[in-house]
Design an enzyme around this catalytic site. Structure first.
Site, short mmCIF file in Angstrom:
data_model
loop_
_atom_site.label_atom_id
_atom_site.label_comp_id
_atom_site.label_asym_id
_atom_site.label_seq_id
_atom_site.Cartn_x
_atom_site.Cartn_y
_atom_site.Cartn_z
N HIS A 140 0.81 -1.21 0.00
CA HIS A 140 0.00 0.00 0.00
C HIS A 140 0.85 1.26 0.00
O HIS A 140 0.53 2.24 -0.65
CB HIS A 140 -0.92 -0.01 1.22
N ARG A 166 -11.59 -3.30 -19.03
CA ARG A 166 -11.20 -4.70 -19.24
C ARG A 166 -11.78 -5.50 -18.08
O ARG A 166 -11.62 -5.12 -16.92
CB ARG A 166 -9.68 -4.83 -19.25
N ASP A 187 1.82 -9.49 -22.38
CA ASP A 187 1.58 -10.94 -22.37
C ASP A 187 1.88 -11.56 -23.73
O ASP A 187 2.45 -12.64 -23.81
CB ASP A 187 0.14 -11.24 -21.95
N ARG A 217 7.60 -12.52 -18.23
CA ARG A 217 7.72 -11.06 -18.21
C ARG A 217 8.15 -10.52 -16.85
O ARG A 217 8.65 -9.41 -16.74
CB ARG A 217 6.41 -10.40 -18.64
N CYS A 242 -2.00 -1.53 -26.10
CA CYS A 242 -2.09 -1.03 -24.72
C CYS A 242 -1.01 -1.63 -23.81
O CYS A 242 -0.94 -1.28 -22.64
CB CYS A 242 -3.47 -1.29 -24.13
C1 PEP Z 1 -0.61 -6.76 -21.56
O1 PEP Z 1 -0.52 -7.96 -21.31
O2 PEP Z 1 0.07 -6.19 -22.42
C2 PEP Z 1 -1.57 -5.92 -20.82
C3 PEP Z 1 -1.76 -4.66 -21.14
O3 PEP Z 1 -2.20 -6.49 -19.76
P1 PEP Z 1 -1.53 -6.62 -18.30
O4 PEP Z 1 -0.22 -5.90 -18.34
O5 PEP Z 1 -2.52 -6.03 -17.36
O6 PEP Z 1 -1.40 -8.10 -18.18
MG MG Z 2 -2.04 -8.90 -20.11
#
Ligand code: PEP
Ligand code: MG
Length: 756
Positions: free
Chosen positions: A370, A513, A636, A646, A683
């Site tokens: 937090h 999302r 991802d 990642r 994104c």
């Molecule tokens: C992604 O996987 O690129 C994404 C935007 O989702 P997150 O980072 O929330 O997994």
């Molecule tokens: Mg993702």
């Protein structure tokens, strides 16, 4: 034979110790009396006290039962023998057959070979081991939990004696390593960007308890209750004045914290410790030690973080009990302060004057704690997991927090300091420049308009959309508000929350999302099974389709919150067209339900998909018939494309998204989307980095959703970019075999005056 351990016996032992401590004689003489009192009361043949000395060694300071000549002679390294092991683990140990334990290290000078059983506890103070207290018996004695409890209580009293500086110089306790005063660079983990330079302020209040044992539990209880009620009053006042009182998850965090303060279990454990003969202050310390010891064995990060809330409360309660003036008094804070803590609770950060706070250094912590969420909302650089920082730093030491690289510099040399001062000044100039560019239109040099949206999860992020010239929220990660709550929010709670998002977005589009939980995104109240491969496990859409009620509730809340507005929803981690279709069916059911109920419906609905599982790329033509928009989740998508975790730092940099193979994949995605006339955006984090974003635009993307802090640099890049020559240049790279064309693109940007 058993030592009885009812509160009366413990009280008697504590009061004997108190009498000894209050008596005359040298500290050593008093310590000798104390070990014999403990041995007598605990019916042990041996009682020894080891104290931590410089160089990480435990020195035998006093003993009843071992050879007197071993005192100040026997020394054990941390981790050496059972005693060293107790210190290394900061955990108690009770063994009926100590000699057969693999860690047993026999020291002939002590004459301990005749003792079979051993019970030892760390002497802990403020989370640090100051020594070890041990009892031993000749027989194979099985020590009870109650006896262990007695020894821990006594160790707590001893901790105050050691910390009082009578036995060893207090400086020794501060600087455990002999190089403590030399400049040093210590690596940590980056939790909040930016550079902060200032004087170290040790967050942990240094309480020295002058009295640990009390005769009158009734009056101690009364003191405790008065202090608790003062604390509740002060907390209410502070939290209602906090900068986040407007609501949002920061308010949630603080509310959760307030609930901890009212936890009766915590208070009653302190009362029990008082009944055993401790003063109210010592009882608070004792319960704090117990919680720490128990929780250090818990693997769950979330629970461990919550211990911090109790630590914070314990500090506050101590201040009210001891009448210590608020150690976080603004007036006492240096002009440029860097707060150093083991970890902190969220409310504690708010105690500091933001105007003077330049950075935060934590010995522990996690990106989801937090305090880190709050610090990043306040733009404070944070470096966490800085090992042994507390042993090396002194109050007032100069310290540099390099949040960009996850490192701190302690007592830096003039050269280092100058270099950082300079880069801080440059950063400030750049920030001022970016602050201006943020508000400029996202139009390239040749007049191409690029859609720039932001990714958000906190309400605070959503607020950014109004500040700058932005096209909305391209990715609203709904799991974030779920993650900071103490319970799963029901539909009305979710409705309220999504309404706030709409309100703050002030008419700009928001793409919600649906929940992407599972994997590394754990909900604290969700009992998820251990998975060998969580990123590829039961997460996101997979959970939603197996537990359709959850997704339906979320959609119900979104449809209600979007009354009269445009509703954009996308599904995460879809691997097959069929999954998207199932999600859409659930959406339609909820929409029909709202319709049947006569609810005010959204003005428009668009259902999209995250493209983040490679299998979906090969089904695009079919998928694109069904979806209203696509958003590429490069984080991802690439981790699965390259089979490269990642979150694993060893993997970072191993594969480069700036490579022809990625370009070919993305070009295919663009071509399919264009053919089907379906809008596509990116994104993932890739879009938030100028060189990568430049490349995405060169490949043909016209919509990016980026993290709010990168709006300035990305817009600066866009406004300096001529698109057509870049397009042609990238075409020439598409068929190459290179591992990476990053350097080539950097050179291209440099040669063409592109700010990437
Ligand atoms: C992604 O996987 O690129 C994404 C935007 O989702 P997150 O980072 O929330 O997994
Ligand atoms: Mg993702």
């Amino acid at each position: 034979m058993r030592a009885t351990s009812n509160p009366k016996t413990l009280r008697r032992l504590l009061s004997r110790i108190r009498d000894v401590m209050a008596g005359t004689g040298t500290a050593q003489a008093r310590l000798d009396l104390i070990v014999s009192a403990i041995a007598g009361d605990m019916v042990a043949e041996v009682c020894s006290i080891y104290v931590l000395r410089p160089g990480e060694v435990l020195e035998l300071f006093a003993t009843e039962g071992l050879k007197a000549t071993a005192v100040h002679q026997t020394r054990l390294r941390i981790g050496e023998g059972l005693v060293g092991n107790i210190a290394a683990q900061a955990q108690p140990l009770a063994l009926a057959d100590a000699q057969s334990h693999p860690q047993f290290a026999f020291r002939p000078e002590t004459g301990e070979e005749i003792y079979q059983s051993l019970m030892g506890v760390p002497i802990l103070r403020d989370g640090r081991v100051l020594g070890v207290l041990v009892v031993q018996n000749r027989t194979h004695r099985r020590y009870t939990d109650e006896e262990l409890e007695v020894l821990q209580t006594v160790a707590m009293v001893l901790a105050e004696m050691v910390a009082g500086g009578e036995l060893v110089n207090r400086d020794e306790l501060l600087h455990a390593d002999s190089n403590a005063l030399l400049p040093s660079r210590i690596a940590g983990t980056k939790f909040g960007d930016g550079i902060g330079i200032g004087a170290a302020v040790l967050h942990q209040p240094q309480f020295v308890l002058s009295k640990t044992v009390a005769d009158d539990p009734v009056s101690e209880r009364k003191r405790l209750h008065n202090a608790l009620s003062d604390m509740h009053g002060a907390l209410d006042k502070m939290l209602s004045a906090a900068p986040f009182k407007a609501g949002g998850e920061h308010a949630e965090i603080l509310e959760a914290y307030r609930m901890f303060a009212l936890d009766t279990g915590w208070a009653s454990r302190i009362e029990e410790a008082i009944d055993s003969g401790l003063t109210a202050e010592a009882a608070v310390q004792k319960v704090r030690n117990d919680i720490r010891t128990r929780m250090s064995q818990v693997a769950d990060d979330y629970l461990r973080e919550r211990v911090q809330d109790f630590e914070d409360l314990a500090n506050r309660l101590m201040q009210h009990l001891m009448g210590v003036p608020n150690v976080f008094d603004k007036a006492r804070l240096p002009e440029n302060a860097v707060v150093v803590a083991r970890t902190m609770g969220p409310a504690e950060l708010l105690d500091y004057d933001r105007e003077r706070l330049r950075g935060v250094v934590l010995a522990e912590g996690s990106a989801t704690s937090h305090v880190v969420i709050l610090a990043s909302a306040l733009n404070i650089p944070v470096v966490g997991r800085v090992k042994a920082i507390l042993e090396r730093v002194g109050d007032g030491d100069q310290i540099i927090v390099d949040g960009d690289n996850g490192q701190v510099f302690l007592r830096p040399d003039q050269d280092v300091l100058e270099a950082f001062n300079e880069s801080q000044a440059q950063q400030a100039d750049r920030q001022a420049y970016y602050a201006e560019v943020r508000n400029e239109p996202a139009v390239t040099r040749d007049g191409t308009r690029i859609g720039v949206q932001i990714n958000a999860g906190l309400l605070l992020d959503v607020g950014h959309v109004k500040e700058s010239d932005l096209d909305g929220i391209g990715l609203y990660r709904t799991e974030i508000p779920f993650m900071v709550r103490q319970h799963y929010p029901d539909v009305p709670e979710q409705v309220e929350f999504y309404r706030k998002v709409y309100e703050l977005a002030a008419g700009k589009p928001v793409t919600f999302r649906t929940l992407d939980v599972g994997g590394d995104k754990i909900l604290p109240y969700w009992d998820s099974a251990e998975e060998e491969n969580p990123a590829m496990g039961w997460r996101a859409m997979r959970v939603a389709l197996d537990r359709p009620a959850l997704l339906r509730q979320q959609i119900r809340a979104l449809v209600r919150a979007a009354a009269g507005q445009d509703l954009r929803v996308m599904f995460p981690m879809v691997a097959e067209v069929a999954e998207f279709r199932k999600g859409r069916q659930l959406f339609e059911m909820e929409y029909a339900r709202a319709q049947a109920a006569g609810a005010v419906l959204p003005r428009s609905v668009a259902l999209g998909v995250m493209l983040e599982v490679p299998s979906l790329v090969f089904q695009l033509p079919a998928l694109l018939n069904d979806v209203d928009f696509v958003s590429v989740g490069s984080n991802d998508l690439f981790q699965f494309l390259f089979a490269s975790d990642r979150g694993n730092p060893q993997m970072s940099g191993r594969y480069d998204p700036l490579s022809p193979l990625v370009f070919r994949l993305l070009t295919q995605v663009l071509a399919d989307c264009r053919a089907a006339d379906v809008p596509v955006a990116v994104c993932g984090e890739m879009a938030s980095r100028p060189l990568e974003a430049m490349t995405l635009i060169g490949l043909g993307f016209r919509a990016l959703s980026i993290s709010p802090s990168t709006v300035g640099p990305i817009k600066a890049m866009i406004r300096s970019l001529p698109v057509p020559p870049l397009q042609a240049f990238l075409d020439s790279l598409l068929d190459g075999p290179q591992h990476s064309v990053r350097e080539t693109l950097k050179a291209y940007a440099r040669d063409h005056g592109i700010e990437a």
